[in-house]
Write a protein that holds these residues in place. Structure first.
Motif, mmCIF file in Angstrom:
data_model
loop_
_atom_site.group_PDB
_atom_site.id
_atom_site.type_symbol
_atom_site.label_atom_id
_atom_site.label_comp_id
_atom_site.label_asym_id
_atom_site.label_seq_id
_atom_site.Cartn_x
_atom_site.Cartn_y
_atom_site.Cartn_z
ATOM 1 N N ARG A 179 18.433 59.964 48.121
ATOM 2 C CA ARG A 179 19.758 59.352 47.995
ATOM 3 C C ARG A 179 20.536 60.119 46.946
ATOM 4 O O ARG A 179 20.065 60.314 45.831
ATOM 5 C CB ARG A 179 19.648 57.863 47.651
ATOM 6 C CG ARG A 179 19.146 57.004 48.831
ATOM 7 C CD ARG A 179 20.061 57.112 50.070
ATOM 8 N NE ARG A 179 19.476 56.537 51.281
ATOM 9 C CZ ARG A 179 18.959 57.266 52.292
ATOM 10 N NH1 ARG A 179 18.937 58.588 52.233
ATOM 11 N NH2 ARG A 179 18.480 56.666 53.357
ATOM 12 N N TYR A 180 21.739 60.543 47.306
ATOM 13 C CA TYR A 180 22.579 61.345 46.420
ATOM 14 C C TYR A 180 23.063 60.505 45.241
ATOM 15 O O TYR A 180 23.631 59.427 45.430
ATOM 16 C CB TYR A 180 23.768 61.893 47.217
ATOM 17 C CG TYR A 180 24.725 62.703 46.392
ATOM 18 C CD1 TYR A 180 24.317 63.869 45.747
ATOM 19 C CD2 TYR A 180 26.052 62.306 46.240
ATOM 20 C CE1 TYR A 180 25.197 64.614 44.978
ATOM 21 C CE2 TYR A 180 26.944 63.048 45.478
ATOM 22 C CZ TYR A 180 26.505 64.204 44.854
ATOM 23 O OH TYR A 180 27.372 64.936 44.096
ATOM 24 N N SER A 181 22.837 61.005 44.014
ATOM 25 C CA SER A 181 23.187 60.239 42.825
ATOM 26 C C SER A 181 24.319 60.883 42.026
ATOM 27 O O SER A 181 24.603 60.451 40.913
ATOM 28 C CB SER A 181 21.937 60.077 41.937
ATOM 29 O OG SER A 181 21.539 61.340 41.426
ATOM 30 N N GLY A 182 24.935 61.937 42.593
ATOM 31 C CA GLY A 182 25.988 62.638 41.851
ATOM 32 C C GLY A 182 27.370 62.063 42.089
ATOM 33 O O GLY A 182 27.525 61.002 42.693
ATOM 34 N N ARG A 183 28.358 62.792 41.577
ATOM 35 C CA ARG A 183 29.753 62.376 41.729
ATOM 36 C C ARG A 183 30.242 62.726 43.127
ATOM 37 O O ARG A 183 29.655 63.568 43.806
ATOM 38 C CB ARG A 183 30.617 63.089 40.681
ATOM 39 C CG ARG A 183 30.280 62.711 39.238
ATOM 40 C CD ARG A 183 31.009 63.611 38.246
ATOM 41 N NE ARG A 183 30.469 64.982 38.279
ATOM 42 C CZ ARG A 183 31.089 66.041 37.758
ATOM 43 N NH1 ARG A 183 32.276 65.908 37.193
ATOM 44 N NH2 ARG A 183 30.525 67.223 37.803
ATOM 45 N N ASP A 184 31.377 62.136 43.530
ATOM 46 C CA ASP A 184 31.947 62.491 44.826
ATOM 47 C C ASP A 184 32.489 63.927 44.747
ATOM 48 O O ASP A 184 32.674 64.477 43.651
ATOM 49 C CB ASP A 184 33.031 61.493 45.237
ATOM 50 C CG ASP A 184 34.216 61.526 44.312
ATOM 51 O OD1 ASP A 184 35.002 62.500 44.365
ATOM 52 O OD2 ASP A 184 34.358 60.606 43.493
ATOM 53 N N MET A 185 32.716 64.536 45.910
ATOM 54 C CA MET A 185 33.068 65.952 45.965
ATOM 55 C C MET A 185 34.423 66.262 45.319
ATOM 56 O O MET A 185 34.601 67.315 44.727
ATOM 57 C CB MET A 185 33.032 66.448 47.422
ATOM 58 C CG MET A 185 31.628 66.539 48.004
ATOM 59 S SD MET A 185 30.551 67.712 47.112
ATOM 60 C CE MET A 185 29.738 66.671 45.947
ATOM 61 N N LYS A 186 35.358 65.311 45.392
ATOM 62 C CA LYS A 186 36.667 65.561 44.794
ATOM 63 C C LYS A 186 36.570 65.606 43.268
ATOM 64 O O LYS A 186 37.039 66.564 42.646
ATOM 65 C CB LYS A 186 37.685 64.507 45.256
ATOM 66 C CG LYS A 186 39.107 64.980 45.136
ATOM 67 C CD LYS A 186 40.075 64.011 45.805
ATOM 68 C CE LYS A 186 41.518 64.425 45.569
ATOM 69 N NZ LYS A 186 41.888 65.585 46.389
ATOM 70 N N SER A 187 35.918 64.613 42.655
ATOM 71 C CA SER A 187 35.809 64.639 41.186
ATOM 72 C C SER A 187 34.902 65.764 40.708
ATOM 73 O O SER A 187 35.151 66.334 39.640
ATOM 74 C CB SER A 187 35.344 63.308 40.607
ATOM 75 O OG SER A 187 34.938 62.396 41.551
ATOM 76 N N SER A 188 33.864 66.102 41.474
ATOM 77 C CA SER A 188 32.943 67.170 41.052
ATOM 78 C C SER A 188 33.652 68.516 40.919
ATOM 79 O O SER A 188 33.258 69.343 40.110
ATOM 80 C CB SER A 188 31.820 67.364 42.069
ATOM 81 O OG SER A 188 31.124 66.179 42.286
ATOM 82 N N HIS A 189 34.655 68.735 41.763
ATOM 83 C CA HIS A 189 35.276 70.057 41.818
ATOM 84 C C HIS A 189 36.688 70.091 41.243
ATOM 85 O O HIS A 189 37.334 71.135 41.245
ATOM 86 C CB HIS A 189 35.250 70.572 43.263
ATOM 87 C CG HIS A 189 33.851 70.688 43.789
ATOM 88 N ND1 HIS A 189 33.230 69.672 44.503
ATOM 89 C CD2 HIS A 189 32.919 71.661 43.644
ATOM 90 C CE1 HIS A 189 31.995 70.029 44.779
ATOM 91 N NE2 HIS A 189 31.768 71.220 44.274
ATOM 92 N N ALA A 190 37.147 68.943 40.721
ATOM 93 C CA ALA A 190 38.512 68.868 40.195
ATOM 94 C C ALA A 190 38.693 69.826 39.023
ATOM 95 O O ALA A 190 37.828 69.905 38.147
ATOM 96 C CB ALA A 190 38.815 67.440 39.763
#
Ligand code: HEM
Length: 123
Positions: free
Chosen positions: A65-76
């Motif tokens: 299960r992915y526990s990281g941030r969503d892709m938009k906030s991760s790459h902002a």
């Protein structure tokens, strides 16, 4: 007897150890790619690998299960371009090839990346 369920992509790839190997190779290829490696200068690489194992595992039908941030906030704020996105996809393709992943499975994986492009690319 009922037919056995179709194997998930996760199983077809060889499960957690095979995915970990693909991720290791992928991150190594990215680190050697001067078109994009500068983007990862401040990144905690062991943490990124862990999150990629989770993300890939989940996306391919595994138990992770992915526990990281969503892709938009991760790459902002990284200012990622379409060219950089394509370079990364090319690196993933290379890692999949290196590990003998069949084209049919590669295409399904790459098709999962495309819808994430608008969240990752900023200019
Ligand atoms: C669909 C394509 C992509 C996927 C699925 C993806 C996936 C991820 C994931 C799971 C993380 C960790 C999130 C977290 O820290 O909570 C992450 C972080 C990161 N990604 Fe991506 N990524 C993609 C494209 C890219 C591209 C094209 C670049 C740059 C060329 C990039 C650069 C980074 C960097 C630098 C971080 C770390 C940010 C930080 O340390 O705060 N990513 N990505």
């Amino acid at each position: 007897e009922p037919a056995a369920p179709a194997p998930t992509l996760y199983q077809q790839l060889g499960g957690a150890p095979a995915i970990a190997k693909v991720i290791d190779d992928f991150v190594g290829i990215v680190a050697a790619d001067s078109r994009i490696n500068f983007q990862f200068a401040k990144t905690d690489i062991p943490r990124l690998k862990q999150l990629l194992r989770e993300q890939f595992g989940q996306a391919l039908g595994g138990p992770e299960r992915y526990s990281g941030r969503d892709m938009k906030s991760s790459h902002a704020g990284l200012g990622i371009t379409n060219a950089q996105f394509n370079a990364l996809a090319e690196n993933l393709y290379e890692a999949l090839n290196r590990n003998g992943v069949p084209y049919r499975v590669q295409n399904v994986i790459l098709a999962k990346l495309a819808p994430l492009q608008p969240d990752v690319v900023e200019r």
